[in-house]
Design a protein around this motif. Sequence first.
Motif, PDB file in Angstrom:
ATOM      1  N   ALA A  59       0.803  -1.220   0.000  1.00 22.76           N
ATOM      2  CA  ALA A  59       0.000   0.000   0.000  1.00 22.76           C
ATOM      3  C   ALA A  59       0.837   1.271   0.000  1.00 22.76           C
ATOM      4  O   ALA A  59       0.416   2.301  -0.522  1.00 22.76           O
ATOM      5  CB  ALA A  59      -0.946  -0.008   1.197  1.00 22.76           C
ATOM      6  N   SER A  60       2.023   1.235   0.588  1.00 25.81           N
ATOM      7  CA  SER A  60       2.833   2.450   0.722  1.00 25.81           C
ATOM      8  C   SER A  60       3.996   2.494  -0.270  1.00 25.81           C
ATOM      9  O   SER A  60       4.988   3.169  -0.028  1.00 25.81           O
ATOM     10  CB  SER A  60       3.379   2.560   2.147  1.00 25.81           C
ATOM     11  N   VAL A  61       3.864   1.790  -1.376  1.00 33.01           N
ATOM     12  CA  VAL A  61       4.949   1.721  -2.357  1.00 33.01           C
ATOM     13  C   VAL A  61       5.099   3.051  -3.085  1.00 33.01           C
ATOM     14  O   VAL A  61       4.115   3.697  -3.433  1.00 33.01           O
ATOM     15  CB  VAL A  61       4.682   0.586  -3.367  1.00 33.01           C
ATOM     16  N   SER A  62       6.350   3.444  -3.314  1.00 30.72           N
ATOM     17  CA  SER A  62       6.674   4.636  -4.087  1.00 30.72           C
ATOM     18  C   SER A  62       7.697   4.271  -5.157  1.00 30.72           C
ATOM     19  O   SER A  62       8.269   3.173  -5.136  1.00 30.72           O
ATOM     20  CB  SER A  62       7.235   5.734  -3.177  1.00 30.72           C
ATOM     21  N   TYR A  63       7.944   5.192  -6.069  1.00 34.79           N
ATOM     22  CA  TYR A  63       8.947   4.930  -7.106  1.00 34.79           C
ATOM     23  C   TYR A  63      10.342   4.773  -6.502  1.00 34.79           C
ATOM     24  O   TYR A  63      11.180   4.065  -7.049  1.00 34.79           O
ATOM     25  CB  TYR A  63       8.941   6.057  -8.136  1.00 34.79           C
ATOM     26  N   GLU A  64      10.580   5.421  -5.367  1.00 34.09           N
ATOM     27  CA  GLU A  64      11.864   5.268  -4.695  1.00 34.09           C
ATOM     28  C   GLU A  64      12.077   3.816  -4.265  1.00 34.09           C
ATOM     29  O   GLU A  64      13.154   3.238  -4.464  1.00 34.09           O
ATOM     30  CB  GLU A  64      11.934   6.195  -3.480  1.00 34.09           C
ATOM     31  N   LYS A  65      11.046   3.208  -3.679  1.00 33.17           N
ATOM     32  CA  LYS A  65      11.131   1.806  -3.275  1.00 33.17           C
ATOM     33  C   LYS A  65      11.259   0.895  -4.490  1.00 33.17           C
ATOM     34  O   LYS A  65      11.973  -0.113  -4.450  1.00 33.17           O
ATOM     35  CB  LYS A  65       9.904   1.423  -2.452  1.00 33.17           C
ATOM     36  N   VAL A  66      10.561   1.243  -5.563  1.00 30.08           N
ATOM     37  CA  VAL A  66      10.664   0.446  -6.791  1.00 30.08           C
ATOM     38  C   VAL A  66      12.099   0.446  -7.303  1.00 30.08           C
ATOM     39  O   VAL A  66      12.641  -0.596  -7.703  1.00 30.08           O
ATOM     40  CB  VAL A  66       9.704   0.978  -7.870  1.00 30.08           C
ATOM     41  N   MET A  67      12.732   1.606  -7.286  1.00 30.34           N
ATOM     42  CA  MET A  67      14.111   1.697  -7.760  1.00 30.34           C
ATOM     43  C   MET A  67      15.062   0.901  -6.866  1.00 30.34           C
ATOM     44  O   MET A  67      15.993   0.253  -7.357  1.00 30.34           O
ATOM     45  CB  MET A  67      14.548   3.160  -7.818  1.00 30.34           C
ATOM     46  N   ILE A  68      14.823   0.945  -5.545  1.00 22.60           N
ATOM     47  CA  ILE A  68      15.663   0.172  -4.629  1.00 22.60           C
ATOM     48  C   ILE A  68      15.518  -1.320  -4.913  1.00 22.60           C
ATOM     49  O   ILE A  68      16.510  -2.057  -4.985  1.00 22.60           O
ATOM     50  CB  ILE A  68      15.293   0.481  -3.168  1.00 22.60           C
ATOM     51  N   SER A  69      14.284  -1.774  -5.068  1.00 20.31           N
ATOM     52  CA  SER A  69      14.055  -3.196  -5.335  1.00 20.31           C
ATOM     53  C   SER A  69      14.639  -3.592  -6.686  1.00 20.31           C
ATOM     54  O   SER A  69      15.244  -4.663  -6.823  1.00 20.31           O
ATOM     55  CB  SER A  69      12.556  -3.508  -5.289  1.00 20.31           C
ATOM     56  N   PHE A  70      14.489  -2.736  -7.678  1.00 17.71           N
ATOM     57  CA  PHE A  70      15.017  -3.048  -9.008  1.00 17.71           C
ATOM     58  C   PHE A  70      16.535  -3.128  -8.990  1.00 17.71           C
ATOM     59  O   PHE A  70      17.133  -4.031  -9.584  1.00 17.71           O
ATOM     60  CB  PHE A  70      14.559  -1.973 -10.006  1.00 17.71           C
TER      61      PHE A  70
END
Length: 332
Positions: A186-197
């Motif tokens: 629910a609290s996902v952001s593009y910053e977290k997406v980049m970290i995971s990627f």
Amino acid sequence: MNKKVRFTLLLLAAALAAMFIFSICIGRYGISPADVIKALTFDPNLDPLEKNVILQVRLPRILMSMIVGAGLACSGASYQCIFGNPLVSPDILGVSAGAGFGAALGILLAGGSFLVQGQALFMGLAAVALVLAISRINKKTELFMLVLSGVIVAAFFEALISLVKYVADPQNTLPAITVWLMGSLASVSYEKVMISFATIVPCMLILMALRWKMNLMSLEEEEAISMGVNVGKVRMIIIVVSTLMTAVSVSLCGIIGWIGLVIPHIGRFLVGDDHRGLIPACVLLGAGYLLMIDSAARTMTAAELPLSILTAMIGAPFFGVMLRKTMKNGGI
């Protein structure tokens, strides 16, 4: 890989692409596939509200679910390979329990999201480092000692989680810890997406490069060594890479169970035991499975369901059926 496996992988990729579009369309605010295409191609004529819903609300969440699902499934298949046990999951070495304790402690200390995620990642990796330290006998890491050490360390950190929950404020802090431990995007952001990627995708590429050696790791250790495989080194690389993927996933999204256990079995059913096809299949299946679960979690009810509830409700009965069939065929 033979033609049948390649064709199956192409079908899985096509199904994932279709599910990607469908997941953006569904929700409390319905969006047509044509508008989704417009948003993804940055069409200036698209309605600003729809553009915001697609690009700022749903897209980062969908991308995260695909990356995390692929990472957990790939990690599960890798663990099952090196331990030679189809009942192994990514949290066998205590990484989920360690990360859960780190996050719970961060929430208890009223830290921000950066502190919670940082502590979860650190404690998850620390748990596995502790397992490896305990399991070393005569400077060698034996598989049965890894499993036993993982059980010990996981039980220790689960006890610490219980202690944190016991002393937490029951009005505010305890519910936050409980919800986090059940997993959510629910609290996902593009910053977290980049970290995971930046962390999970390179780890998956390493496992893709090692997948032919995984076939040899499935043999007896003496046979693998005789065929030129440095068993200890390859095993350690797989453990470190798979652990990092799991720790990052848990630190960003909470504990999401069953994916690393169930998806590799589905992959084997579709493409067989050859890891040259199994690892790519797990990547595609894991991405699609968590994408489907998250789409259901945010659309089924007004109050969003935690992901681990749905993954367990679907994964446990499915795995029970597969286990029964395997036992009938003289498997496990």
